[in-house]
Scaffold this active site. Structure first.
Site, PDB file in Angstrom:
ATOM      1  N   SER A 142       0.873  -1.174   0.000  1.00 29.89           N
ATOM      2  CA  SER A 142       0.000   0.000   0.000  1.00 29.89           C
ATOM      3  C   SER A 142       0.908   1.220   0.000  1.00 29.89           C
ATOM      4  O   SER A 142       2.080   1.126   0.368  1.00 29.89           O
ATOM      5  CB  SER A 142      -0.852   0.007   1.281  1.00 29.89           C
ATOM      6  OG  SER A 142      -1.496   1.250   1.443  1.00 29.89           O
ATOM      7  N   TYR A 155      -2.256  -0.758  10.336  1.00 31.10           N
ATOM      8  CA  TYR A 155      -2.255  -1.032   8.897  1.00 31.10           C
ATOM      9  C   TYR A 155      -0.890  -0.690   8.289  1.00 31.10           C
ATOM     10  O   TYR A 155      -0.302  -1.494   7.556  1.00 31.10           O
ATOM     11  CB  TYR A 155      -3.365  -0.216   8.229  1.00 31.10           C
ATOM     12  CG  TYR A 155      -3.543  -0.516   6.760  1.00 31.10           C
ATOM     13  CD1 TYR A 155      -4.029  -1.750   6.338  1.00 31.10           C
ATOM     14  CD2 TYR A 155      -3.237   0.437   5.787  1.00 31.10           C
ATOM     15  CE1 TYR A 155      -4.205  -2.029   4.980  1.00 31.10           C
ATOM     16  CE2 TYR A 155      -3.418   0.172   4.441  1.00 31.10           C
ATOM     17  CZ  TYR A 155      -3.898  -1.069   4.041  1.00 31.10           C
ATOM     18  OH  TYR A 155      -4.065  -1.339   2.701  1.00 31.10           O
TER      19      TYR A 155
HETATM   20  N1  NAP Z   1      -8.728  -0.408  -1.275  1.00 32.67           N
HETATM   21  C1  NAP Z   1      -7.641   0.341  -1.078  1.00 32.67           C
HETATM   22  O1  NAP Z   1      -7.703   1.591  -1.039  1.00 32.67           O
HETATM   23  C2  NAP Z   1      -6.305  -0.312  -0.898  1.00 32.67           C
HETATM   24  C3  NAP Z   1      -5.178   0.529  -0.865  1.00 32.67           C
HETATM   25  C4  NAP Z   1      -3.936  -0.037  -0.680  1.00 32.67           C
HETATM   26  C5  NAP Z   1      -3.807  -1.404  -0.540  1.00 32.67           C
HETATM   27  N2  NAP Z   1      -4.912  -2.201  -0.570  1.00 32.67           N
HETATM   28  C6  NAP Z   1      -4.727  -3.629  -0.356  1.00 32.67           C
HETATM   29  O2  NAP Z   1      -5.363  -4.362  -1.379  1.00 32.67           O
HETATM   30  C7  NAP Z   1      -5.750  -5.642  -0.880  1.00 32.67           C
HETATM   31  C8  NAP Z   1      -7.201  -5.924  -1.249  1.00 32.67           C
HETATM   32  O3  NAP Z   1      -8.020  -4.996  -0.567  1.00 32.67           O
HETATM   33  P1  NAP Z   1      -9.434  -4.497  -1.120  1.00 32.67           P
HETATM   34  O4  NAP Z   1      -9.372  -3.037  -1.176  1.00 32.67           O
HETATM   35  O5  NAP Z   1      -9.843  -5.251  -2.316  1.00 32.67           O
HETATM   36  O6  NAP Z   1     -10.373  -4.867   0.119  1.00 32.67           O
HETATM   37  P2  NAP Z   1     -11.751  -5.680   0.224  1.00 32.67           P
HETATM   38  O7  NAP Z   1     -12.696  -5.263  -0.822  1.00 32.67           O
HETATM   39  O8  NAP Z   1     -12.170  -5.557   1.651  1.00 32.67           O
HETATM   40  O9  NAP Z   1     -11.282  -7.194  -0.062  1.00 32.67           O
HETATM   41  C9  NAP Z   1     -10.445  -7.852   0.845  1.00 32.67           C
HETATM   42  C10 NAP Z   1     -10.322  -9.294   0.405  1.00 32.67           C
HETATM   43  O10 NAP Z   1      -9.442  -9.978   1.324  1.00 32.67           O
HETATM   44  C11 NAP Z   1     -10.091 -11.161   1.766  1.00 32.67           C
HETATM   45  N3  NAP Z   1      -9.656 -11.502   3.113  1.00 32.67           N
HETATM   46  C12 NAP Z   1      -9.678 -10.724   4.221  1.00 32.67           C
HETATM   47  N4  NAP Z   1      -9.229 -11.417   5.273  1.00 32.67           N
HETATM   48  C13 NAP Z   1      -8.910 -12.663   4.813  1.00 32.67           C
HETATM   49  C14 NAP Z   1      -8.398 -13.826   5.428  1.00 32.67           C
HETATM   50  N5  NAP Z   1      -8.118 -13.860   6.734  1.00 32.67           N
HETATM   51  N6  NAP Z   1      -8.195 -14.927   4.659  1.00 32.67           N
HETATM   52  C15 NAP Z   1      -8.480 -14.896   3.332  1.00 32.67           C
HETATM   53  N7  NAP Z   1      -8.959 -13.822   2.700  1.00 32.67           N
HETATM   54  C16 NAP Z   1      -9.178 -12.710   3.441  1.00 32.67           C
HETATM   55  C17 NAP Z   1     -11.581 -10.849   1.713  1.00 32.67           C
HETATM   56  O11 NAP Z   1     -12.341 -12.034   1.543  1.00 32.67           O
HETATM   57  P3  NAP Z   1     -13.158 -12.820   2.689  1.00 32.67           P
HETATM   58  O12 NAP Z   1     -13.719 -11.810   3.631  1.00 32.67           O
HETATM   59  O13 NAP Z   1     -14.176 -13.592   1.901  1.00 32.67           O
HETATM   60  O14 NAP Z   1     -12.134 -13.714   3.337  1.00 32.67           O
HETATM   61  C18 NAP Z   1     -11.644 -10.027   0.430  1.00 32.67           C
HETATM   62  O15 NAP Z   1     -11.730 -10.883  -0.687  1.00 32.67           O
HETATM   63  C19 NAP Z   1      -5.484  -5.608   0.622  1.00 32.67           C
HETATM   64  O16 NAP Z   1      -4.251  -6.232   0.901  1.00 32.67           O
HETATM   65  C20 NAP Z   1      -5.392  -4.128   0.916  1.00 32.67           C
HETATM   66  O17 NAP Z   1      -4.613  -3.850   2.056  1.00 32.67           O
HETATM   67  C21 NAP Z   1      -6.166  -1.693  -0.739  1.00 32.67           C
END
Ligand code: NAP
Length: 269
Positions: A142, A155
């Site tokens: 991130s 985070y």
């Molecule tokens: N959105 C942003 O602004 C942003 C910015 C920087 C980095 N990121 C990174 O991008 C990645 C994806 O995030 P996102 O924005 O797509 O968030 P999201 O929409 O909340 O999706 C998160 C995903 O992670 C899965 N997950 C969470 N805990 C888990 C566990 N213990 N075991 C297996 N799967 C798990 C969830 O599935 P289940 O709940 O079904 O397990 C879901 O599919 C993350 O690493 C996040 O830190 C996001």
């Protein structure tokens, strides 16, 4: 016409929604067989149905924060599909909580999924990639893995850990045929911000949110080009450079943007 990821098997953690779901669609449209991993099996199965050629892909329920669960996952995947060509460590969670307002258990939980989940999956699949001298690890860090910001202690720590791990592994992998890419997204419109702690997430930052498909396009381009680092949007590099070149100025500007007033020691609150 050949597509960029024809014949590639891509395992994506956190593929039930958000960036992981979008990545699965993009990789599948570019010819890859996708193995979708997350805890919510029903959501994974629904996503499979939307992929081109749904029968080519598979879903595996797994909590990546559990070492035993990832070991079980790896046994099934290796037996059923062999070593994935690309492992995308994307599963993650976030909180918008002041350090002392969150419990130690909440800190531990974020580190467990964001950092240890990535470590467990990499440890499970990297040996097979090294054995056949090819593969690609993609770690979702991130911009919070480059720059600390307010109410992100847990985070940011977990993402700095992902970034440090990736920087180090990069050198271990040189000359092995296995590549690594670390991704530093800014704010992307996903369910990450659905958690109650984000209720007063600043509107200025929400307004900067980008749709997931723009990020995933940059990720696929970066992976295909063999880039080590993908930062999206690219203008975030300005903050990274500012912090490296003139840290006090960076902190002043960031505090001003976040509307945080500095109080002098002894001054009335
Ligand atoms: N959105 C942003 O602004 C942003 C910015 C920087 C980095 N990121 C990174 O991008 C990645 C994806 O995030 P996102 O924005 O797509 O968030 P999201 O929409 O909340 O999706 C998160 C995903 O992670 C899965 N997950 C969470 N805990 C888990 C566990 N213990 N075991 C297996 N799967 C798990 C969830 O599935 P289940 O709940 O079904 O397990 C879901 O599919 C993350 O690493 C996040 O830190 C996001």
């Amino acid at each position: 016409m050949r597509r960029r990821f024809d014949d590639k098997t891509v395992l994506i953690t956190g593929a039930s929604r958000g960036i992981g779901k979008q990545l699965a669609g993009d990789f599948a449209r570019e010819g890859a067989r996708c193995l979708l991993v997350a805890r919510d099996l029903a959501a994974l199965e629904a996503n499979l149905e939307q992929l081109p050629g749904p029968d080519r892909h598979a879903a595996y329920p797994c909590d990546v924060s559990s070492k035993e669960a990832v070991e079980t996952l790896a046994r099934s995947v290796l037996a059923e599909h062999g070593v994935p060509d690309i492992l995308v460590n994307n599963a993650g969670a976030s909180r918008y909580t002041r350090f002392l307002d969150g419990s130690i258990e909440e800190h531990e939980a974020l580190m467990q999924v964001n950092y240890w989940g990535m470590v467990y999956c990499t440890h499970a699949f990297l040996p097979g990639m090294l054995e056949r001298n090819s593969g690609h690890i993609v770690n979702l860090s991130s911009i919070s893995g480059k720059l600390g910001t307010v109410r992100h202690t847990a985070y940011a720590a977990s993402k700095f850990a992902v970034a440090g791990f990736s920087d180090s592994l990069y050198f271990e992998l040189l000359g092995t045929g296995v590549r690594i890419t670390v991704v530093n997204p800014g704010v992307i419109a996903t369910h990450l911000f659905d958690h109650a702690s984000f209720v007063d997430f600043p509107d200025e930052v929400r307004r900067m949110m980008k749709p997931p498909h723009l990020l995933t396009r940059a990720i696929l381009n970066g992976v295909h080009a063999g880039k080590y680092e993908v930062t999206f949007p690219r203008m975030l590099w300005a903050g990274v450079v500012a912090r490296a070149v003139c840290p006090p100025l960076y902190r002043t500007l960031q505090a001003r943007f976040l509307k945080i007033r500095r109080t002098r020691p002894g001054a009335p609150a």
